[in-house]
Scaffold this motif. Structure first.
Motif, PDB file in Angstrom:
ATOM      1  N   LEU A  50      -0.368  -8.077   3.179  1.00 50.54           N
ATOM      2  CA  LEU A  50      -1.742  -7.559   3.220  1.00 50.54           C
ATOM      3  C   LEU A  50      -1.872  -6.156   2.649  1.00 50.54           C
ATOM      4  O   LEU A  50      -2.898  -5.792   2.089  1.00 50.54           O
ATOM      5  N   HIS A  51      -0.800  -5.364   2.778  1.00 48.92           N
ATOM      6  CA  HIS A  51      -0.907  -3.974   2.329  1.00 48.92           C
ATOM      7  C   HIS A  51      -0.457  -3.788   0.892  1.00 48.92           C
ATOM      8  O   HIS A  51      -0.498  -2.700   0.372  1.00 48.92           O
ATOM      9  N   ARG A 135      -7.226  -5.605   7.413  1.00 52.90           N
ATOM     10  CA  ARG A 135      -6.577  -4.470   6.731  1.00 52.90           C
ATOM     11  C   ARG A 135      -7.280  -3.156   7.072  1.00 52.90           C
ATOM     12  O   ARG A 135      -6.639  -2.123   7.260  1.00 52.90           O
TER      13      ARG A 135
END
Ligand SMILES: Cc1cc2nc3c(=O)[nH]c(=O)nc-3n(C[C@H](O)[C@H](O)[C@H](O)COP(=O)(O)OP(=O)(O)OC[C@H]3O[C@@H](n4cnc5c(N)ncnc54)[C@H](O)[C@@H]3O)c2cc1C
Length: 411
Positions: A50-51, A135
């Motif tokens: 996700l990052h 996020r």
């Protein structure tokens, strides 16, 4: 008149089918309706990377659709199927005729029906929109994340969030994580691994409500009255097939659209593929619902061969993967309760395989950082050879050397 294939759903299954049709030389119209506003994208990175920049990965580049004369209609929800007129009816009333209709509507996260579930910060994870929201929370320094449900998605998110500096607690109702889908051996290994990485895992607990302040979640309350403070909650308790279109059209459904091993429903003009289906799987009785990329791809191939009138593709051994921090987990076959488990290598060294077998016939293998075992297991499962479990456990010899008889004839 041109033949037209209408695909409802722009996920992995639908997009793979559209691409395969053109690859196979289909020269009719292909129209795909997708309820989402984002162009089709890969879901697996949403819980794993996700990052990282690759979190938002399109399934195909923008020019792919026009290059291949495929009509992709985003933000378009199909509301019902008119089987008599061979038309789908969109929300808004537009009707589109089909020669072949393929339902690839996927699944939606199961929601937790407890007080406070509507609070801001109580999230699920299926779409890019969900991932962006998660996020946003995880970007806050010292974010406290509670994951409800110790399934694959919950464990992946926990690994990713802990790695990014969040404080993570997993709350699981069963006595172990992955209770329904993995062996006790893999559950124990992963529990230890995640705890060592800093995640708190609590099993055997029931979430009774979420509490909040100013409309935002602040804690998760458990059945024994204790509570866990948090800034965000991810509810990861499984997914439900989005089969309502098929149900209301009178197609045979039973928690998923029932299809055969050519992706056909009980209507000869309608097929269904991907997470929304319940289908025959290898040696399992009846039909099963698999939620995986390889299964969606396999069914897209089946549907393509039906439309093209070509030979059906060979059936594949089901498989699945999960990345959790530095662990590459690959599972071949389907784990069933009651089969025997034999370990190759030692979980303590972080690389092993748990082979499942019924009277020596390998039914599944859960492999951790051990791609050789994964490949070997796929072959053993596909061939239905009988193995000697003691030989299989012996790492001085290869899995193939554990075979003791010729293939069994499968019913
Ligand atoms: C976070 C996450 C991580 C995952 N990780 C893995 C992994 O590591 N390995 C693996 O094998 N699998 C993984 N999966 C599962 C995998 O993503 C699914 O098996 C796959 O996406 C199924 O594809 P599908 O096309 O059947 O359904 P979906 O991808 O769900 O697509 C269905 C689409 O249809 C649309 N739709 C529904 N109804 C309508 C309608 N009426 N009109 C128009 N459009 C409609 C939906 O909006 C959706 O866009 C993961 C899933 C998630 C959510």
């Amino acid at each position: 008149m041109t033949d037209r294939v209408v695909i409802v759903g722009g996920g992995h299954a639908g997009v793979t089918l559209a691409a395969l049709l053109r690859q196979s030389g289909y020269d009719g119209e292909v129209m795909m309706m997708s309820a989402e506003d984002d162009a089709p994208y890969h879901r697996p990175p949403l819980s794993k990377n996700l990052h990282e920049p690759e979190a938002e990965q399109p399934l195909r580049p923008d020019h792919f659709w026009s290059d291949h004369d495929l009509v992709l209609r985003l933000g378009t929800v199909v509301d019902r199927i008119d089987r008599v007129r061979h038309e789908v009816v969109e929300v808004g009333g537009r009707r589109v005729g089909y020669d072949h209709l393929v339902l690839a509507t996927g699944a939606v996260p199961r929601s937790l029906d407890v007080p406070g579930a509507e609070l801001e910060g109580v999230l699920t994870l299926r779409t890019l929109g969900h991932a962006r929201e998660l996020r946003g929370f995880l970007a806050q320094p010292g974010c406290r994340l509670v994951v409800v449900g110790g399934g694959y998605i919950g464990l992946e998110v926990a690994a990713m969030a802990v790695g990014a500096g969040a404080e993570v607690t997993i709350l699981e109702r069963e006595q172990r994580v992955l209770a329904r889908v993995a062996s006790a051996e893999l559950s124990a290994f992963l529990t230890e691994h995640h705890r060592a990485a800093g995640t708190t895992i609590v099993t055997g607990v029931e979430v009774t409500c979420f509490e909040g302040s100013d409309g935002r979640v602040t804690s998760v309350v458990l059945g024994d009255g204790t509570s866990v403070d948090c800034d965000v909650v991810l509810v990861g308790i499984g997914a439900l097939p989005l089969d309502d279109l098929a149900v209301s059209a009178g197609l045979q459904c039973s928690e998923g659209i029932l299809v055969d091993n050519s992706a056909r429903t009980d209507d000869p003009s309608i097929m269904a593929i991907g997470d929304v289906t319940r289908r025959p799987v290898g040696m399992l009785p009846g039909r099963s619902r698999l939620e995986s990329i390889p299964s969606s791809t396999e069914q897209a191939r089946q549907a393509c061969s039906v439309i093209m009138g070509s030979a059906p593709p060979p059936s594949e051994v089901p498989w699945f993967w999960s990345d959790q921090g530095d662990l590459k987990i690959k599972i071949a076959g389907v784990v069933r309760a009651g089969d025997s488990v034999v370990l190759r290598n030692d979980p303590a060294v972080g690389r092993f395989a748990a082979y499942h077998h019924a009277d020596g016939i390998v039914t599944a293998a859960e492999t951790v950082n051990s791609s050789g075992d994964f490949m070997a297991a796929k072959k053993l499962i596909g061939s239905a050879m009988v193995i000697d479990p003691t030989l299989l456990a012996n790492t001085a010899t290869s899995p193939a050397q554990a075979i003791v008889t010729q293939p069994q004839v499968r019913a």
